[in-house]
Motif scaffolding. Sequence first.
Motif, PDB file in Angstrom:
ATOM      1  N   ARG A 279       0.829  -1.210   0.000  1.00  0.00           N
ATOM      2  CA  ARG A 279       0.000   0.000   0.000  1.00  0.00           C
ATOM      3  C   ARG A 279       0.862   1.257   0.000  1.00  0.00           C
ATOM      4  O   ARG A 279       0.514   2.262  -0.645  1.00  0.00           O
ATOM      5  CB  ARG A 279      -0.948  -0.023   1.203  1.00  0.00           C
ATOM      6  CG  ARG A 279      -2.114  -0.983   1.035  1.00  0.00           C
ATOM      7  CD  ARG A 279      -3.148  -0.795   2.127  1.00  0.00           C
ATOM      8  NE  ARG A 279      -2.650  -1.190   3.438  1.00  0.00           N
ATOM      9  CZ  ARG A 279      -2.798  -2.410   3.955  1.00  0.00           C
ATOM     10  NH1 ARG A 279      -3.403  -3.363   3.266  1.00  0.00           N
ATOM     11  NH2 ARG A 279      -2.330  -2.689   5.158  1.00  0.00           N
TER      12      ARG A 279
ATOM     13  N   GLU B 158      -0.635   5.317   5.431  1.00  0.00           N
ATOM     14  CA  GLU B 158      -0.869   3.931   5.840  1.00  0.00           C
ATOM     15  C   GLU B 158      -1.025   3.820   7.356  1.00  0.00           C
ATOM     16  O   GLU B 158      -1.827   3.024   7.854  1.00  0.00           O
ATOM     17  CB  GLU B 158       0.293   3.056   5.362  1.00  0.00           C
ATOM     18  CG  GLU B 158       0.306   1.636   5.880  1.00  0.00           C
ATOM     19  CD  GLU B 158      -0.868   0.791   5.396  1.00  0.00           C
ATOM     20  OE1 GLU B 158      -1.025  -0.325   5.915  1.00  0.00           O
ATOM     21  OE2 GLU B 158      -1.635   1.232   4.517  1.00  0.00           O
TER      22      GLU B 158
ATOM     23  N   ARG C 118      -0.135  -8.073  -6.006  1.00  0.00           N
ATOM     24  CA  ARG C 118      -0.618  -7.826  -4.652  1.00  0.00           C
ATOM     25  C   ARG C 118      -0.432  -9.074  -3.777  1.00  0.00           C
ATOM     26  O   ARG C 118      -0.723 -10.189  -4.222  1.00  0.00           O
ATOM     27  CB  ARG C 118      -2.104  -7.464  -4.699  1.00  0.00           C
ATOM     28  CG  ARG C 118      -2.726  -7.210  -3.333  1.00  0.00           C
ATOM     29  CD  ARG C 118      -4.157  -6.766  -3.478  1.00  0.00           C
ATOM     30  NE  ARG C 118      -4.737  -6.462  -2.177  1.00  0.00           N
ATOM     31  CZ  ARG C 118      -5.752  -5.643  -1.985  1.00  0.00           C
ATOM     32  NH1 ARG C 118      -6.314  -5.056  -3.028  1.00  0.00           N
ATOM     33  NH2 ARG C 118      -6.227  -5.405  -0.793  1.00  0.00           N
TER      34      ARG C 118
END
Length: 290
Positions: free
Chosen positions: A24, A91, A285
């Motif tokens: 992320r 984050e 991912r």
Amino acid sequence: MNLNKTSSPAETTNLLEVLHCAWRIRRYALRMGEVQGQGYVGQALGYADVLAVAYGHAMNFRPNEPEWPGRDRFLLSHGHYAIAAYAAMIEAGIIPESELETYGSDDSRLPMSGMATYTPAMEISGGSLGLGLPIAVGMALGLRHQGNSAFVYNSMSDGELDEGSTWEAAMSAAHHGLDNLICLVDINNQQADGPSTKIMGFEPLAEKWASFGWHVQRIDGNHLPSVLNAFDTARSLKDAKPRVILCDTLMGKGVPFLEAREKNHFIRVDPPEWKQALDVLDSNRPEGKK
């Protein structure tokens, strides 16, 4: 990932959580780069794993209370890495994701170089390379005099190894036995004028820091298990000496066409390439968690 730190590093942090955190952080950095069409994105991609462990595992902080006295201090000496730090702060919940679109714009809290007067939890205005470690030494001394058990993390680039102030501070930190000081050095072998090792040779680097009285670890900064172990070791040591983690990283990590660029100290890409870079990240991912 919920990073509401209040008193101690997350004892339950696992590798998968940090993998997602790093993924992320890379996405946030690319999205900010797209806002301006340029930026120090190569550094952000390469350093994301280190920042994921720092903010997602090791450091003590309160996202909604950036001046909490018990917080660990994170000093961004290499101020041009601000895009990477902002991504980590988003984050971590320190900065709202909605502010991402303001990156580098007028009146934004996210200027292109890190500035303490603009951004919450930005401890210093970095960018005059070589000044972060001297400031960190002063902070670490001050915290010790106060009886505050917080750590001071100084994050710096390999280009700062050219600066005499860095080595004066390194010698001072060892002299004072600052075991609450952890220095993170991003070794990506690139600075504005060319490869860092050609501008000013600094090897053998581990031996050099050790000769200055520091506990030294040199790791692959893009191998998360090694990064996690290095942070845990640095925090748990009982030696009365400062600690340095030398992190060998690859600029542009995670986006092959950026990794392959000969010069990616400051990246400009064509508009379609931002989507291409995000698509590459999304296709890789980490599995197991959304």
